[in-house]
Design a protein around this motif. Structure first.
Motif, PDB file in Angstrom:
ATOM      1  N   ARG A 189      15.915 -54.540  65.490  1.00  0.00           N
ATOM      2  CA  ARG A 189      15.983 -53.521  64.438  1.00  0.00           C
ATOM      3  C   ARG A 189      16.900 -52.357  64.802  1.00  0.00           C
ATOM      4  O   ARG A 189      17.733 -51.944  63.984  1.00  0.00           O
ATOM      5  CB  ARG A 189      14.562 -53.032  64.115  1.00  0.00           C
ATOM      6  CG  ARG A 189      14.457 -51.992  63.003  1.00  0.00           C
ATOM      7  CD  ARG A 189      13.025 -51.491  62.826  1.00  0.00           C
ATOM      8  NE  ARG A 189      12.369 -51.206  64.098  1.00  0.00           N
ATOM      9  CZ  ARG A 189      12.518 -50.085  64.787  1.00  0.00           C
ATOM     10  NH1 ARG A 189      13.281 -49.111  64.341  1.00  0.00           N
ATOM     11  NH2 ARG A 189      11.915 -49.911  65.965  1.00  0.00           N
ATOM     12  N   PRO A 190      16.819 -51.854  66.051  1.00  0.00           N
ATOM     13  CA  PRO A 190      17.701 -50.719  66.391  1.00  0.00           C
ATOM     14  C   PRO A 190      19.187 -51.073  66.302  1.00  0.00           C
ATOM     15  O   PRO A 190      20.033 -50.187  66.286  1.00  0.00           O
ATOM     16  CB  PRO A 190      17.314 -50.405  67.845  1.00  0.00           C
ATOM     17  CG  PRO A 190      15.947 -50.979  68.019  1.00  0.00           C
ATOM     18  CD  PRO A 190      15.907 -52.183  67.158  1.00  0.00           C
ATOM     19  N   PHE A 191      19.498 -52.368  66.230  1.00  0.00           N
ATOM     20  CA  PHE A 191      20.900 -52.783  66.141  1.00  0.00           C
ATOM     21  C   PHE A 191      21.274 -53.219  64.730  1.00  0.00           C
ATOM     22  O   PHE A 191      22.334 -53.794  64.505  1.00  0.00           O
ATOM     23  CB  PHE A 191      21.174 -53.902  67.146  1.00  0.00           C
ATOM     24  CG  PHE A 191      20.855 -53.488  68.554  1.00  0.00           C
ATOM     25  CD1 PHE A 191      21.795 -52.799  69.307  1.00  0.00           C
ATOM     26  CD2 PHE A 191      19.592 -53.720  69.089  1.00  0.00           C
ATOM     27  CE1 PHE A 191      21.490 -52.374  70.595  1.00  0.00           C
ATOM     28  CE2 PHE A 191      19.282 -53.301  70.369  1.00  0.00           C
ATOM     29  CZ  PHE A 191      20.231 -52.618  71.130  1.00  0.00           C
ATOM     30  N   GLY A 192      20.347 -52.999  63.804  1.00  0.00           N
ATOM     31  CA  GLY A 192      20.690 -53.223  62.398  1.00  0.00           C
ATOM     32  C   GLY A 192      20.127 -54.484  61.762  1.00  0.00           C
ATOM     33  O   GLY A 192      20.428 -54.789  60.614  1.00  0.00           O
ATOM     34  N   LEU A 193      19.283 -55.225  62.478  1.00  0.00           N
ATOM     35  CA  LEU A 193      18.722 -56.435  61.854  1.00  0.00           C
ATOM     36  C   LEU A 193      17.648 -56.068  60.823  1.00  0.00           C
ATOM     37  O   LEU A 193      16.776 -55.239  61.091  1.00  0.00           O
ATOM     38  CB  LEU A 193      18.082 -57.344  62.913  1.00  0.00           C
ATOM     39  CG  LEU A 193      17.451 -58.616  62.343  1.00  0.00           C
ATOM     40  CD1 LEU A 193      18.507 -59.584  61.833  1.00  0.00           C
ATOM     41  CD2 LEU A 193      16.542 -59.308  63.359  1.00  0.00           C
ATOM     42  N   VAL A 194      17.714 -56.682  59.662  1.00  0.00           N
ATOM     43  CA  VAL A 194      16.675 -56.480  58.649  1.00  0.00           C
ATOM     44  C   VAL A 194      15.843 -57.744  58.481  1.00  0.00           C
ATOM     45  O   VAL A 194      14.620 -57.703  58.480  1.00  0.00           O
ATOM     46  CB  VAL A 194      17.290 -56.053  57.295  1.00  0.00           C
ATOM     47  CG1 VAL A 194      16.194 -55.896  56.232  1.00  0.00           C
ATOM     48  CG2 VAL A 194      18.055 -54.750  57.444  1.00  0.00           C
ATOM     49  N   GLN A 195      16.485 -58.888  58.348  1.00  0.00           N
ATOM     50  CA  GLN A 195      15.718 -60.109  58.106  1.00  0.00           C
ATOM     51  C   GLN A 195      16.424 -61.310  58.719  1.00  0.00           C
ATOM     52  O   GLN A 195      17.629 -61.484  58.549  1.00  0.00           O
ATOM     53  CB  GLN A 195      15.538 -60.314  56.585  1.00  0.00           C
ATOM     54  CG  GLN A 195      14.892 -61.623  56.167  1.00  0.00           C
ATOM     55  CD  GLN A 195      13.478 -61.813  56.710  1.00  0.00           C
ATOM     56  OE1 GLN A 195      12.766 -60.839  56.992  1.00  0.00           O
ATOM     57  NE2 GLN A 195      13.068 -63.061  56.873  1.00  0.00           N
ATOM     58  N   ALA A 196      15.653 -62.131  59.438  1.00  0.00           N
ATOM     59  CA  ALA A 196      16.172 -63.382  59.998  1.00  0.00           C
ATOM     60  C   ALA A 196      15.068 -64.425  59.852  1.00  0.00           C
ATOM     61  O   ALA A 196      13.902 -64.139  60.114  1.00  0.00           O
ATOM     62  CB  ALA A 196      16.529 -63.195  61.466  1.00  0.00           C
ATOM     63  N   HIS A 197      15.445 -65.620  59.425  1.00  0.00           N
ATOM     64  CA  HIS A 197      14.401 -66.602  59.145  1.00  0.00           C
ATOM     65  C   HIS A 197      13.802 -67.225  60.391  1.00  0.00           C
ATOM     66  O   HIS A 197      14.472 -67.413  61.396  1.00  0.00           O
ATOM     67  CB  HIS A 197      14.966 -67.714  58.250  1.00  0.00           C
ATOM     68  CG  HIS A 197      15.400 -67.217  56.905  1.00  0.00           C
ATOM     69  ND1 HIS A 197      14.705 -66.236  56.227  1.00  0.00           N
ATOM     70  CD2 HIS A 197      16.440 -67.553  56.111  1.00  0.00           C
ATOM     71  CE1 HIS A 197      15.304 -65.994  55.073  1.00  0.00           C
ATOM     72  NE2 HIS A 197      16.371 -66.779  54.983  1.00  0.00           N
ATOM     73  N   MET A 198      12.513 -67.588  60.289  1.00  0.00           N
ATOM     74  CA  MET A 198      11.831 -68.358  61.327  1.00  0.00           C
ATOM     75  C   MET A 198      12.326 -69.805  61.231  1.00  0.00           C
ATOM     76  O   MET A 198      12.906 -70.172  60.227  1.00  0.00           O
ATOM     77  CB  MET A 198      10.325 -68.350  61.071  1.00  0.00           C
ATOM     78  CG  MET A 198       9.640 -67.019  61.301  1.00  0.00           C
ATOM     79  SD  MET A 198       7.840 -67.226  61.257  1.00  0.00           S
ATOM     80  CE  MET A 198       7.496 -67.635  59.555  1.00  0.00           C
ATOM     81  N   PRO A 199      12.039 -70.653  62.191  1.00  0.00           N
ATOM     82  CA  PRO A 199      11.413 -70.337  63.472  1.00  0.00           C
ATOM     83  C   PRO A 199      12.411 -69.660  64.404  1.00  0.00           C
ATOM     84  O   PRO A 199      13.586 -69.989  64.388  1.00  0.00           O
ATOM     85  CB  PRO A 199      11.004 -71.711  64.009  1.00  0.00           C
ATOM     86  CG  PRO A 199      11.952 -72.678  63.389  1.00  0.00           C
ATOM     87  CD  PRO A 199      12.275 -72.116  62.040  1.00  0.00           C
ATOM     88  N   HIS A 200      11.894 -68.754  65.216  1.00  0.00           N
ATOM     89  CA  HIS A 200      12.767 -67.998  66.105  1.00  0.00           C
ATOM     90  C   HIS A 200      12.932 -68.740  67.428  1.00  0.00           C
ATOM     91  O   HIS A 200      12.448 -68.300  68.474  1.00  0.00           O
ATOM     92  CB  HIS A 200      12.177 -66.606  66.355  1.00  0.00           C
ATOM     93  CG  HIS A 200      11.884 -65.848  65.092  1.00  0.00           C
ATOM     94  ND1 HIS A 200      12.860 -65.468  64.203  1.00  0.00           N
ATOM     95  CD2 HIS A 200      10.708 -65.416  64.550  1.00  0.00           C
ATOM     96  CE1 HIS A 200      12.301 -64.804  63.182  1.00  0.00           C
ATOM     97  NE2 HIS A 200      11.003 -64.773  63.363  1.00  0.00           N
ATOM     98  N   ASP A 201      13.596 -69.888  67.366  1.00  0.00           N
ATOM     99  CA  ASP A 201      13.832 -70.613  68.618  1.00  0.00           C
ATOM    100  C   ASP A 201      14.958 -69.910  69.382  1.00  0.00           C
ATOM    101  O   ASP A 201      15.587 -68.987  68.876  1.00  0.00           O
ATOM    102  CB  ASP A 201      14.141 -72.086  68.343  1.00  0.00           C
ATOM    103  CG  ASP A 201      15.269 -72.265  67.349  1.00  0.00           C
ATOM    104  OD1 ASP A 201      16.078 -71.332  67.167  1.00  0.00           O
ATOM    105  OD2 ASP A 201      15.355 -73.337  66.735  1.00  0.00           O
ATOM    106  N   HIS A 202      15.183 -70.344  70.606  1.00  0.00           N
ATOM    107  CA  HIS A 202      16.156 -69.636  71.452  1.00  0.00           C
ATOM    108  C   HIS A 202      17.531 -69.575  70.791  1.00  0.00           C
ATOM    109  O   HIS A 202      18.207 -68.557  70.826  1.00  0.00           O
ATOM    110  CB  HIS A 202      16.257 -70.312  72.823  1.00  0.00           C
ATOM    111  CG  HIS A 202      14.984 -70.222  73.606  1.00  0.00           C
ATOM    112  ND1 HIS A 202      14.738 -70.977  74.718  1.00  0.00           N
ATOM    113  CD2 HIS A 202      13.880 -69.454  73.419  1.00  0.00           C
ATOM    114  CE1 HIS A 202      13.535 -70.680  75.195  1.00  0.00           C
ATOM    115  NE2 HIS A 202      12.991 -69.770  74.415  1.00  0.00           N
TER     116      HIS A 202
END
Ligand code: PCD
Ligand SMILES: [Cu+]
Length: 806
Positions: free
Chosen positions: A779-792
């Motif tokens: 978030r501090p770098f500007g991310l708002v939304q990213a879809h799951m699954p959060h794999d590597h």
């Protein structure tokens, strides 16, 4: 206190009743390999079935040649749709009011679909015969994207519905459209959003995944032609419903069908639905006259039995400048695969997704869900989330975070500012539910304090600075969640499955010597019902839990009930159990009064006995009363001590919880590690704290799996890319972190013992907690939304796209 009886507290503890950390009585058998699962069952003369499955996601079947297979020694029969058609069994009704092919009828609609059923003398011959069957396919264009499925020129998937624009849940507006379900006030919501100070809008995707229980689905069907009785042992989460549906489909009278769920190695929603394997085994047993076993393998299970989630949730959330939420708008595109086989109460085609206003007092809301057909496996089961509740919780808990970013406000504070307040319960939500009870603020305060929230935020800010200075490559994410669930379907007035009202039941028999057996309409799949239901009865009847046998899962002996899923056993069957116990106690009171030669009203209950008021030395224990009920002629009282209760709950229960995940993320590799996971659950009165803790550990681990890697992924031509445990993420002890569990207790006002469900909560709260932690790190770098699954790889990609790789 009375000289002759041990102190009240001592007697109460000996019962191992409500609140006791009673050890699980089922574990002696499970840990010693003495469980009795479907695949352990071996009946004389039993044959084995296996499926020919489609390698294509969409194809016409030009021919099936089974001659070579039939010629293989040991092969007894091969069934295709052509063989089932004369019986009207080549298609079957789904739980969602659609119909589904049992065996491919003219075409296949998803990879892994059942095409033919081979019956052989052993499992290996059946598998060999499957290889010998030649199917001539003609490939058709494939649609795996629910948005593309709705294009004008999208291929027609369900040719059987051609021209039929009236679906089970209202009109259809496209050949691949299933239903539109609307809730709330559209106009008012549009107005609020149109004139709000701040509106955050986002598409939140909850990917397709799978419950993947340790034991796959299976059954043994056995038709006794002499007695005309069909017995089916199977991995069923709702044995009575299976019996009724089997009777309706087959025409066999219901008393001639016996469904038995033996031990079940995990259900997680996967074993609610009806699968072609069950129908084919039954038909094969009727045809051959001997028992037929079918047990799927892991790939069959992942590819073809019910998936979970696959919801595209477009959201808009409106608020005032200082963060008071004024409206919520949501449109869901629900990918249901080839057949609508969702396991939801009939009137709720998107389950209880309309709990998506969450724990917040949102005055105006509107929700629309569009169900769509694609070339993927059917299903849409809960997977530890009770009817789309996990999707709803994920949606609102992401939208809150997105709004917090837009407002520049702390997300913990934004939540607190919008909580439904303690004095607002019972609370009616804008989307129609009446929350029974809740007390959110103290739970939230407790959670934030436990993790040291303010310090964590400081540490995070320092970490960001250090990262920017090039001193570290590790980011820190704080994942917050405050969820409210809805479990315990449910009131018969609005919850039924295929017309069967969702009440539940308990029948109890006290034996002359004061021990007992109780039977319920539910079925444990590992939850520990044999332990906990006996605890409820111990507190209600004064008979020690260790002297009570709990039995479930045999339709010839158990009273009718709708089974175990949606965390409904405690809210519904648990209530029936308490009520049956109270009936026993009411009769026991009359017997005690007779024996003590006083009026009914002159005795009072004391843990395990009735005592004459004001004369504590005069009492009758439950044990004495039980014996008397079988050997004394009591005027106006029938002999024996039995009771049955069918319980229709007045409302569902609304457990809630505060989950916080603290996660470290390596920006260069996408690797994550969980530094802390705190789970506070409020499930009302707690029957067995140790079992609850186990439920939370299991559910959070499944949440970790889903959020961080687990997925049923398809390529463009509909191949399942994650059909084995090499690709489908199941956390091991290696990935699973330590969990800290905690609780508050806000009883349900309508449940006889105040209990709410808990089995699903850890998944409902866990998934957004993990996902929010990932989002929060970036978030501090500007991310708002990213879809799951959060794999590597996906996490690495987030860092990459944000320019963090230099
Ligand atoms: N308050 C309270 C509550 C509860 N509890 C407990 O806990 C358990 C649980 O519960 P519930 O919540 O009610 O639930 P149920 O109904 O019983 O169950 C169901 C769930 O459960 C869970 N968990 C589990 N675990 C195990 N082991 N296994 C399994 O499989 C499982 N699954 C999962 C799921 S998924 Mo679905 O089906 O998706 O809808 S739903 C579900 C039980 O034992 C009971 O009793 C107690 O103690 N207390
Ligand atoms: Cu769900």
């Amino acid at each position: 206190m009375n000289e002759m009886s041990p102190p009240t507290a001592e007697r109460a503890a000996a019962l191992k009743g409500l609140g006791s950390e009673r050890k699980r009585v089922e574990d002696a058998r499970f840990t010693q390999g003495k469980g009795n699962y479907v695949d352990d069952l071996k009946l004389p003369g039993m044959l084995f079935g296996d499926f020919v499955r489609s390698p294509y996601a969409h194809a016409r079947i030009k021919s099936i040649d089974a001659e070579a297979a039939k010629a293989l020694p040991g092969v007894v029969a091969v069934l295709t749709a052509e063989d089932l058609a004369p019986l009207g069994l080549h298609w079957m009704p789904t739980l969602a009011g659609d119909k589904q092919m049992v065996l491919a009828d003219g075409k296949v609609l998803f990879q892994g679909q059942e095409v033919a059923f081979v019956v052989a003398e052993d499992r290996y011959i059946a598998a060999d015969a499957v290889e010998l069957i030649e199917v001539d396919y003609e490939e058709l264009p494939v649609v795996t994207d629910p948005f593309k499925a709705q294009a004008d020129d999208a291929p027609v998937l369900r040719e059987d519905l051609d021209g039929n624009m009236e679906g089970a849940h209202g009109p259809r507006r496209h050949h691949n459209h299933i239903f539109t379900w609307e809730q709330g006030d559209k106009e008012a919501t549009d107005t609020v959003i149109g004139s709000a100070d701040v509106v955050a809008e986002e598409m939140i995707y909850y990917h397709r995944t799978h419950p993947c229980p340790l034991e796959t689905c299976g059954c043994v069907a056995s038709m006794d032609k002499v007695n005309g009785k069909l017995t089916v042992h199977g991995t069923f989460q709702a044995p009575h419903a299976v019996r009724t549906v089997a009777s309706l489909i087959s025409g066999i009278a219901e008393h001639n069908i016996r469904i038995i769920s033996p031990d079940i190695g995990g259900g997680f929603g996967n074993k609610v639905g009806v699968y072609p394997g069950y129908i084919c085994s039954i038909v094969a047993s009727i045809v051959t006259g001997v028992p037929v076993k079918w047990v799927e393998d892991r790939m069959d299970n992942l590819m073809a039995t019910a998936f979970a989630r696959d919801y595209w949730m477009q959201g808009k959330i409106a608020a005032t400048k200082d963060g008071k939420i004024t409206g919520l708008w949501c449109h869901v595109t629900a990918d249901h695969g080839a057949f609508d086989a969702c396991a939801d109460p009939t009137k709720f085609p998107a389950g209880f997704f309309n709990i998506c206003t969450g724990s917040y007092d949102i005055p105006t809301a509107y929700l629309a869900v569009d169900g769509v057909y694609t070339n993927k496996a059917p299903g849409g089961v809960a997977y530890r989330c009770s009817f789309r509740v996990t999707e709803a919780a994920y949606f609102i808990e992401r939208m809150i975070e997105v709004l917090a970013i837009k407002l520049g406000m702390d997300a913990a504070e934004l939540r607190a500012k919008n909580f439904i307040k303690a004095d607002q319960f019972p609370y009616r939500s804008a989307l129609g539910w009446e929350y029974d009870s809740g007390n959110y603020q103290p739970a939230w305060d407790k959670a934030l304090k436990a993790v040291g929230y303010d310090d964590l935020r400081k540490e995070q800010a320092e970490r960001v600075e250090a990262f920017k200075r090039g001193e570290t490559r590790k980011l820190l994410g704080i994942g917050l969640t405050f969820f409210t669930e809805i479990v315990g379907a449910g009131p018969v007035k609005n919850c039924d499955i295929l017309g069967l009202g969702m009440f539940d039941s308990c029948e109890i028999r006290i034996h002359p010597t004061g021990s007992a057996i109780a039977r319920l309409g539910t079925i444990s799949q590992g939850q520990g019902h044999a332990t906990t239901f006996a605890q409820i009865l111990a507190s209600e009847t004064g008979i020690p839990a260790d002297d009570i046998t709990i039995e479930e899962g045999d339709t010839d002996t158990a009273p009718y009930g709708l089974g175990t899923y949606g965390s409904r056993s405690t809210p519904v069957a648990g209530a029936a159990t308490a009520m049956a116990g109270r009936k026993i106690r009411a009769k026991a009171q009359m017997i005690a009064a007779y024996l003590l030669e006083v009026h009914d009203d002159d005795v009072e209950w004391d843990v395990d006995r009735f005592v004459v008021k004001g004369a504590p030395e005069r009492f009758k224990t439950m044990k004495e009363i039980a014996f008397a009920s079988y050997n004394q002629a009591i005027p106006g009282v029938e002999p024996g001590l039995e009771a049955v209760s069918y319980y229709d709950p007045p409302n569902m229960t609304y457990p809630f919880g505060a989950y916080i995940c603290v996660m470290e993320i390596d920006a260069d590799t996408g690797e994550w590690s969980i530094r802390q996971f705190y789970a506070l659950d409020d499930c009302g009165t707690r029957i067995n704290p140790m079992i609850i803790e186990g439920q939370v550990h299991g559910g959070v681990t499944e949440a970790l799996a889903i959020a961080m890697g687990q997925e049923i992924a398809y390529d463009e031509i509909g191949n399942v890319k994650t059909g084995t445990l090499m690709d489908f993420f199941i956390p091991t002890a290696w990935e699973t972190p330590h969990y800290t569990t905690d609780h508050t207790v806000t009883p349900s006002p309508h449940h006889p013992i105040g209990a709410k469900g808990v089995g699903e909560s850890p998944n409902v709260g866990g998934v957004p907690a993990f996902s929010n932690a990932v989002h929060d790190a970036f978030r501090p770098f500007g991310l708002v939304q990213a879809h799951m699954p959060h794999d590597h790889w996906r996490i690495w990609k987030i860092a990459h796209d944000l320019g963090l790789h230099g």
